[in-house]
Design a protein around this motif. Structure first.
Motif, PDB file in Angstrom:
ATOM      1  N   TYR A  38       0.836  -1.213   0.000  1.00  0.00           N
ATOM      2  CA  TYR A  38       0.000   0.000   0.000  1.00  0.00           C
ATOM      3  C   TYR A  38       0.865   1.255   0.000  1.00  0.00           C
ATOM      4  CZ  TYR A  38      -3.700  -3.253   1.217  1.00  0.00           C
ATOM      5  OH  TYR A  38      -4.583  -4.301   1.209  1.00  0.00           O
ATOM      6  N   VAL A 121       0.938  -4.858   5.636  1.00  0.00           N
ATOM      7  CA  VAL A 121       0.445  -6.215   5.373  1.00  0.00           C
ATOM      8  C   VAL A 121       1.074  -7.236   6.316  1.00  0.00           C
ATOM      9  CG1 VAL A 121      -0.151  -5.799   2.944  1.00  0.00           C
ATOM     10  CG2 VAL A 121       2.113  -6.683   3.527  1.00  0.00           C
ATOM     11  N   VAL A 143      -8.272   4.934   3.314  1.00  0.00           N
ATOM     12  CA  VAL A 143      -8.705   3.978   2.278  1.00  0.00           C
ATOM     13  C   VAL A 143      -9.117   4.717   0.997  1.00  0.00           C
ATOM     14  CG1 VAL A 143      -9.939   1.818   1.931  1.00  0.00           C
ATOM     15  CG2 VAL A 143      -9.637   2.652   4.232  1.00  0.00           C
ATOM     16  N   LYS A 160     -13.017   7.886  -0.872  1.00  0.00           N
ATOM     17  CA  LYS A 160     -12.740   6.903   0.167  1.00  0.00           C
ATOM     18  C   LYS A 160     -13.621   5.689  -0.112  1.00  0.00           C
ATOM     19  CE  LYS A 160     -13.784   6.568   5.115  1.00  0.00           C
ATOM     20  NZ  LYS A 160     -12.460   6.303   5.680  1.00  0.00           N
ATOM     21  N   GLU A 161     -12.984   4.523  -0.203  1.00  0.00           N
ATOM     22  CA  GLU A 161     -13.763   3.315  -0.466  1.00  0.00           C
ATOM     23  C   GLU A 161     -14.534   2.932   0.796  1.00  0.00           C
ATOM     24  OE1 GLU A 161     -11.883  -0.050  -2.782  1.00  0.00           O
ATOM     25  OE2 GLU A 161     -12.158  -0.998  -0.830  1.00  0.00           O
ATOM     26  N   GLU A 163     -17.952   0.246   2.195  1.00  0.00           N
ATOM     27  CA  GLU A 163     -18.691  -0.945   1.810  1.00  0.00           C
ATOM     28  C   GLU A 163     -19.776  -0.556   0.801  1.00  0.00           C
ATOM     29  OE1 GLU A 163     -18.063  -0.023   4.935  1.00  0.00           O
ATOM     30  OE2 GLU A 163     -16.791  -1.611   5.754  1.00  0.00           O
ATOM     31  N   GLY A 164     -19.718  -1.167  -0.370  1.00  0.00           N
ATOM     32  CA  GLY A 164     -20.758  -0.930  -1.372  1.00  0.00           C
ATOM     33  C   GLY A 164     -20.713   0.434  -2.033  1.00  0.00           C
ATOM     34  N   GLY A 165     -19.589   1.114  -2.014  1.00  0.00           N
ATOM     35  CA  GLY A 165     -19.530   2.398  -2.702  1.00  0.00           C
ATOM     36  C   GLY A 165     -18.343   3.230  -2.281  1.00  0.00           C
ATOM     37  N   ALA A 166     -18.520   4.544  -2.337  1.00  0.00           N
ATOM     38  CA  ALA A 166     -17.423   5.441  -1.964  1.00  0.00           C
ATOM     39  C   ALA A 166     -17.996   6.729  -1.395  1.00  0.00           C
ATOM     40  CB  ALA A 166     -16.560   5.745  -3.190  1.00  0.00           C
ATOM     41  N   LYS A 181      -5.111   0.058  -2.509  1.00  0.00           N
ATOM     42  CA  LYS A 181      -4.780  -0.450  -3.855  1.00  0.00           C
ATOM     43  C   LYS A 181      -5.829   0.058  -4.826  1.00  0.00           C
ATOM     44  CE  LYS A 181      -1.285  -3.340  -3.880  1.00  0.00           C
ATOM     45  NZ  LYS A 181      -0.442  -3.899  -4.935  1.00  0.00           N
TER      46      LYS A 181
ATOM     47  N   VAL B 100     -14.871  -0.046   7.284  1.00  0.00           N
ATOM     48  CA  VAL B 100     -14.054   1.107   6.893  1.00  0.00           C
ATOM     49  C   VAL B 100     -14.243   2.225   7.924  1.00  0.00           C
ATOM     50  CG1 VAL B 100     -13.616   2.819   5.114  1.00  0.00           C
ATOM     51  CG2 VAL B 100     -14.170   0.479   4.459  1.00  0.00           C
ATOM     52  N   GLU B 197     -23.024   5.300  -4.458  1.00  0.00           N
ATOM     53  CA  GLU B 197     -23.478   3.932  -4.184  1.00  0.00           C
ATOM     54  C   GLU B 197     -23.201   3.100  -5.424  1.00  0.00           C
ATOM     55  OE1 GLU B 197     -24.747   2.728  -1.393  1.00  0.00           O
ATOM     56  OE2 GLU B 197     -25.098   4.603  -0.295  1.00  0.00           O
ATOM     57  N   GLU B 198     -22.636   1.930  -5.213  1.00  0.00           N
ATOM     58  CA  GLU B 198     -22.390   1.048  -6.343  1.00  0.00           C
ATOM     59  C   GLU B 198     -23.721   0.620  -6.957  1.00  0.00           C
ATOM     60  OE1 GLU B 198     -19.983  -2.575  -5.576  1.00  0.00           O
ATOM     61  OE2 GLU B 198     -18.461  -0.995  -5.530  1.00  0.00           O
ATOM     62  N   LYS B 202     -25.609  -4.107  -4.227  1.00  0.00           N
ATOM     63  CA  LYS B 202     -25.353  -5.455  -3.711  1.00  0.00           C
ATOM     64  C   LYS B 202     -24.605  -5.404  -2.380  1.00  0.00           C
ATOM     65  CE  LYS B 202     -21.043  -5.875  -6.141  1.00  0.00           C
ATOM     66  NZ  LYS B 202     -20.073  -6.650  -6.819  1.00  0.00           N
ATOM     67  N   ASP B 204     -21.799  -5.775   0.232  1.00  0.00           N
ATOM     68  CA  ASP B 204     -20.350  -5.710   0.106  1.00  0.00           C
ATOM     69  C   ASP B 204     -19.721  -7.057   0.467  1.00  0.00           C
ATOM     70  OD1 ASP B 204     -18.048  -3.741  -0.257  1.00  0.00           O
ATOM     71  OD2 ASP B 204     -17.492  -4.780   1.591  1.00  0.00           O
ATOM     72  N   THR B 206     -17.226  -7.812   2.259  1.00  0.00           N
ATOM     73  CA  THR B 206     -16.849  -8.007   3.665  1.00  0.00           C
ATOM     74  C   THR B 206     -18.056  -8.334   4.541  1.00  0.00           C
ATOM     75  OG1 THR B 206     -17.028  -5.646   4.045  1.00  0.00           O
ATOM     76  CG2 THR B 206     -14.841  -6.491   3.560  1.00  0.00           C
ATOM     77  N   ARG B 242      -6.864 -11.444  -7.752  1.00  0.00           N
ATOM     78  CA  ARG B 242      -6.145 -10.254  -8.214  1.00  0.00           C
ATOM     79  C   ARG B 242      -5.849 -10.317  -9.709  1.00  0.00           C
ATOM     80  NH1 ARG B 242      -0.463  -7.782  -6.071  1.00  0.00           N
ATOM     81  NH2 ARG B 242       0.256  -7.102  -8.104  1.00  0.00           N
ATOM     82  N   HIS B 252     -11.388  -3.100  -8.666  1.00  0.00           N
ATOM     83  CA  HIS B 252     -10.543  -3.451  -7.531  1.00  0.00           C
ATOM     84  C   HIS B 252     -11.347  -3.794  -6.283  1.00  0.00           C
ATOM     85  CE1 HIS B 252      -8.110  -2.849  -3.957  1.00  0.00           C
ATOM     86  NE2 HIS B 252      -7.229  -3.525  -4.661  1.00  0.00           N
ATOM     87  N   ALA B 253     -12.502  -3.141  -6.146  1.00  0.00           N
ATOM     88  CA  ALA B 253     -13.323  -3.378  -4.949  1.00  0.00           C
ATOM     89  C   ALA B 253     -13.750  -4.844  -4.841  1.00  0.00           C
ATOM     90  CB  ALA B 253     -14.553  -2.478  -4.973  1.00  0.00           C
ATOM     91  N   GLN B 258      -4.962 -10.855   0.340  1.00  0.00           N
ATOM     92  CA  GLN B 258      -4.129 -10.107   1.284  1.00  0.00           C
ATOM     93  C   GLN B 258      -4.090  -8.623   0.954  1.00  0.00           C
ATOM     94  OE1 GLN B 258      -0.311 -11.897   1.877  1.00  0.00           O
ATOM     95  NE2 GLN B 258       0.142 -10.636   3.666  1.00  0.00           N
ATOM     96  N   THR B 259      -4.116  -8.273  -0.323  1.00  0.00           N
ATOM     97  CA  THR B 259      -4.136  -6.863  -0.687  1.00  0.00           C
ATOM     98  C   THR B 259      -5.483  -6.471  -1.282  1.00  0.00           C
ATOM     99  OG1 THR B 259      -3.074  -7.379  -2.791  1.00  0.00           O
ATOM    100  CG2 THR B 259      -1.642  -6.662  -1.004  1.00  0.00           C
ATOM    101  N   GLY B 260      -6.495  -7.256  -0.951  1.00  0.00           N
ATOM    102  CA  GLY B 260      -7.851  -6.910  -1.358  1.00  0.00           C
ATOM    103  C   GLY B 260      -8.705  -6.978  -0.124  1.00  0.00           C
ATOM    104  N   LYS B 261      -9.868  -7.584  -0.251  1.00  0.00           N
ATOM    105  CA  LYS B 261     -10.721  -7.677   0.926  1.00  0.00           C
ATOM    106  C   LYS B 261     -10.508  -9.007   1.626  1.00  0.00           C
ATOM    107  CE  LYS B 261     -13.932  -4.200  -0.173  1.00  0.00           C
ATOM    108  NZ  LYS B 261     -14.783  -3.839  -1.298  1.00  0.00           N
TER     109      LYS B 261
END
Ligand SMILES: Cc1cc2nc3c(=O)[nH]c(=O)nc-3n(C[C@H](O)[C@H](O)[C@@H](O)COP(=O)(O)OP(=O)(O)OC[C@H]3O[C@@H](n4cnc5c(N)ncnc54)[C@H](O)[C@@H]3O)c2cc1C
Ligand SMILES: Cc1cc2nc3c(=O)[nH]c(=O)nc-3n(C[C@H](O)[C@H](O)[C@H](O)COP(=O)(O)OP(=O)(O)OC[C@H]3O[C@@H](n4cnc5c(N)ncnc54)[C@H](O)[C@@H]3O)c2cc1C
Lengths: 264, 327
Positions: A38, A121, A143, A160-161, A163-166, A181, B100, B197-198, B202, B204, B206, B242, B252-253, B258-261
């Motif tokens: 990161y 990490v 983030v 900022k990311e 859950e489910g959006g930004a 990332k 988050v 909102e995505e 859906k 997330d 996590t 990845r 990416h979401a 390890q470098t994702g969720k």
């Protein structure tokens, strides 16, 4: 625009993790140390901002001598100078202690933005960035997957990311950003870059140089104490789903999920 | 003496997130062991009516901070309010979600109060009056059990989907209290300019209870349609390795690893994923793992509860059809 990047050196993500006999640390003998992934994004973003606005990128690391390699890598990518805080008293420092040391380095520097990684990490804490922003009294956005800076360089708009959006967050500079990332694609150090990096300034400081009290760092200053490190629980051996055709296997899997695992 | 366990409830758009109930449930278990009360801290605007829901899961008290400036999470406003409350009332423990929001909030709050925080915990207990937290390190290649020294309150964040929910008790009553706090606009240095909102809304990764993930074996972005179809049928979220994200097939979401969720759903179905160490690190705490891969030697099979050796383009659609019959 002057940008500071806090950089941690971590075991390569390929590493197998072996626990030391005392159960309190990991075995580091065969570990390949790399820049925290990161933090690569943080360095890259700093360089892009510098390319647009001018200014300097300074890399700050807290850790043993081997961390110079990671700092040199960042210098080879294009950063201007590095500062390493290396002191035997730092062994066992927790996130807040690390943030205190970083804050002590930063109080003497001029900056418009601080970039950190989302998390290391290795210990996976995701704490140092927000600890540091609080100690410095500046806004933070963590983030972050996209960063825009106003033309006059006074305001940052960070995606900022969540859950489910930004969330798109606006903050006045100076601010601290933690990189996720996807923020950018970090560049590789070029050969000329590597050559140049060797001549770039890299200061090594002790905590006494920074006026940090030994009692505030290391194990004695830590608010978090590691009791033990354990391996993950073994998963029970699985089952291969047999069948003559894909159809048969799929049918069998469906009934295993439905009847045996009762999960669907 | 510091007393009681607090949880910081999490809401988006006025709806409580599931992790809030997981926190109350776990806090209840810990508090019972200590003989102490559980209070939930609820921040938002026009949010008071949600307090009763927290009571059903085990909160004795809900402290509601109601203010327009708390409608959407911002670090500045939330940390300011919670720090004021904690300084006035001195809880022994504060638990937040390892979301988050919770991870952002906990670090800043901890530094303001001068205490430690353990992030992303998967088990919590009380020993000699202190919180003991077990948390993954190296993305789950190992676990660290940590405790606190010289920290009041002791702050931890709990990984979503890990802590068991209590059976809601409709008859439980809860005391609802208006929080006393002040918010000075000059302290609020960040502003939420926009909430994106995505599409599809859906769940997330996590927070998902079921995940269907695709790897390089999917061959291309269009082919993910067969995973979407399976996911729609079983109310799962689609994830990716990845390689897939790097190839630009998925955003990416969607990356697991390890470098994702890092995810822990009840069911994880890996399709055309080899099982590289960084991928396994992100999903090996899933409760049930299914692997579909044409290579019988693929490392993913070592983690799988059910393994199917075969061509995913045949197995996945057949599985969808077979599940339609049993559902
Ligand atoms: C097994 C184990 C478990 C631990 N658990 C906890 C815990 O629960 N809570 C806790 O407070 N501490 C804990 N620690 C201590 C803590 O991890 C380290 O002290 C500390 O250096 C923070 O690193 P991090 O990777 O966790 O930081 P993170 O907060 O994950 O790192 C985020 C970013 O901060 C910057 N950064 C982090 N460390 C440095 C550094 N040394 N130099 C420069 N920049 C840096 C980087 O930009 C990095 O990307 C633990 C240590 C061990 C060995
Ligand atoms: C610093 C770093 C961080 C990383 N972080 C992550 C991370 O967070 N997440 C992550 O996932 N990876 C991560 N990686 C990458 C990781 O090392 C692997 O490269 C990656 O996970 C491989 O993705 P894959 O399994 O999709 O692809 P591959 O390894 O190429 O596997 C594809 C699989 O599909 C199977 N297959 C092909 N066709 C079919 C078919 N028709 N039917 C059935 N099966 C088929 C093959 O047998 C094979 O097993 C990271 C790497 C590094 C260096």
């Amino acid at each position: 625009m002057n940008i500071l990047v806090c950089l941690k050196q971590v075991p390569d993500t390929e590493s197998q993790i072996k626990i030391a006999p005392d159960g309190k640390a990991i075995v580091t003998d065969n570990i390949k140390w790399v820049m925290n992934p990161y933090d690569e994004c943080a360095v890259e973003e700093a360089l892009r901002i510098k390319e647009k606005f001018g200014g300097e990128v300074t890399i700050i690391g807290v850790g043993p001598k081997r961390v110079t390699e990671a700092i040199r890598t960042a210098l080879a990518m294009g950063a201007d100078k590095g500062i390493l805080v290396d002191d035997p008293a730092l062994t066992g420092t927790d996130s807040l202690g690390t943030a205190r040391v970083l804050a002590a380095v930063i109080k003497d520097l001029e900056y418009d933005m601080i970039l950190c990684g989302k998390q290391g990490v290795d210990d996976d804490s995701a704490v140092v960035g927000s600890n540091l922003a609080e100690l410095l009294g500046i806004p933070q956005v963590s983030v972050v997957v996209k960063l825009e800076i106003s033309e006059d360089g006074s305001v940052v708009k960070a995606h900022k990311e969540v859950e489910g959006g930004a969330f798109v967050i606006e903050a006045a500079l100076p601010a601290l950003i933690t990189a996720q990332k996807g923020l950018n694609e970090p560049r590789y150090a070029s050969l000329p870059g590597i050559m140049k990096a060797k001549k770039k300034p890299l200061d090594v400081k002790t905590i006494a140089d920074l006026g940090v009290d030994a009692g505030e760092v290391g194990e004695s200053g830590a608010k978090i104490k590691v009791i033990q490190i354990t391996p993950p629980e073994e998963r029970a051996a699985g089952k291969m789903v047999e069948g003559e055709t894909p159809q048969e296997k799929a049918d069998k899997l469906a009934s295993l999920l439905h009847e045996e695992a009762k999960i669907i | 003496m510091a007393q009681g366990i607090w949880i910081v409830a999490e809401q988006r758009e006025g709806e409580l997130r599931k992790v809030s109930f997981e926190l109350v449930s776990e806090a209840r278990r810990l508090a019972d062991a200590m003989g102490q009360p559980v209070a939930a801290i609820l921040l938002g605007s026009n949010i008071k009516e949600k307090a009763a829901e927290l009571g059903k899961y085990g909160a004795d008290k809900v402290i509601v901070a109601d203010d327009d400036r708390l409608t959407t999470y911002t670090t500045d406003a939330y940390v300011s309010v919670i720090a004021q409350l904690a300084q006035a009332q001195e809880p022994a423990i504060i638990l937040l979600g390892a979301s988050v929001q919770g991870k952002d909030l906990s670090g800043r709050l901890a530094a303001r109060l001068g205490v430690g925080v353990a992030q992303d915990c998967v088990a919590l207990s009380i020993e000699d009056g202190n919180l003991v937290a077990k948390r993954p390190i190296y993305a789950g290649k190992a676990y660290a059990t940590v405790t606190y020294t010289d920290s009041v309150p002791q702050i931890a964040t709990a990984r979503p989907n890990v802590f068991e929910l209590n059976e809601p008790d409709e008859s439980r009553s809860v005391e609802v209290i208006d929080a006393e706090f002040s918010l000075d606009d000059s302290q609020l240095k960040t502003k939420v300019a926009e909430v994106i909102e995505e599409a599809g809304g859906k769940v997330d990764l996590t927070e998902a209870e079921r995940i269907v993930s695709g790897g390089r074996g999917m061959k291309g972005p269009e082919e993910f349609a067969i995973l979407e179809e399976l996911a729609d049928l079983i109310a799962a979220t689609v994830g990716a390795s990845r390689s897939v994200v790097d190839a630009g097939w998925r955003p990416h979401a969607d990356q697991v690893g390890q470098t994702g969720k890092v995810v822990s759903p009840n069911l994880y179905i890996a399709c055309g994923i080899s099982g590289a160490i960084q991928h396994l690190a992100g999903m090996s705490t899933s409760k049930l793992i299914v692997a579909i891969n044409k290579d019988p030697e693929a490392p993913i099979f070592q983690k799988a509860d059910y393994g199917v050796v075969g061509d995913l383009f045949e197995v996945v659609p057949a599985l969808t059809e077979a599940l339609k019959k049993v559902l």
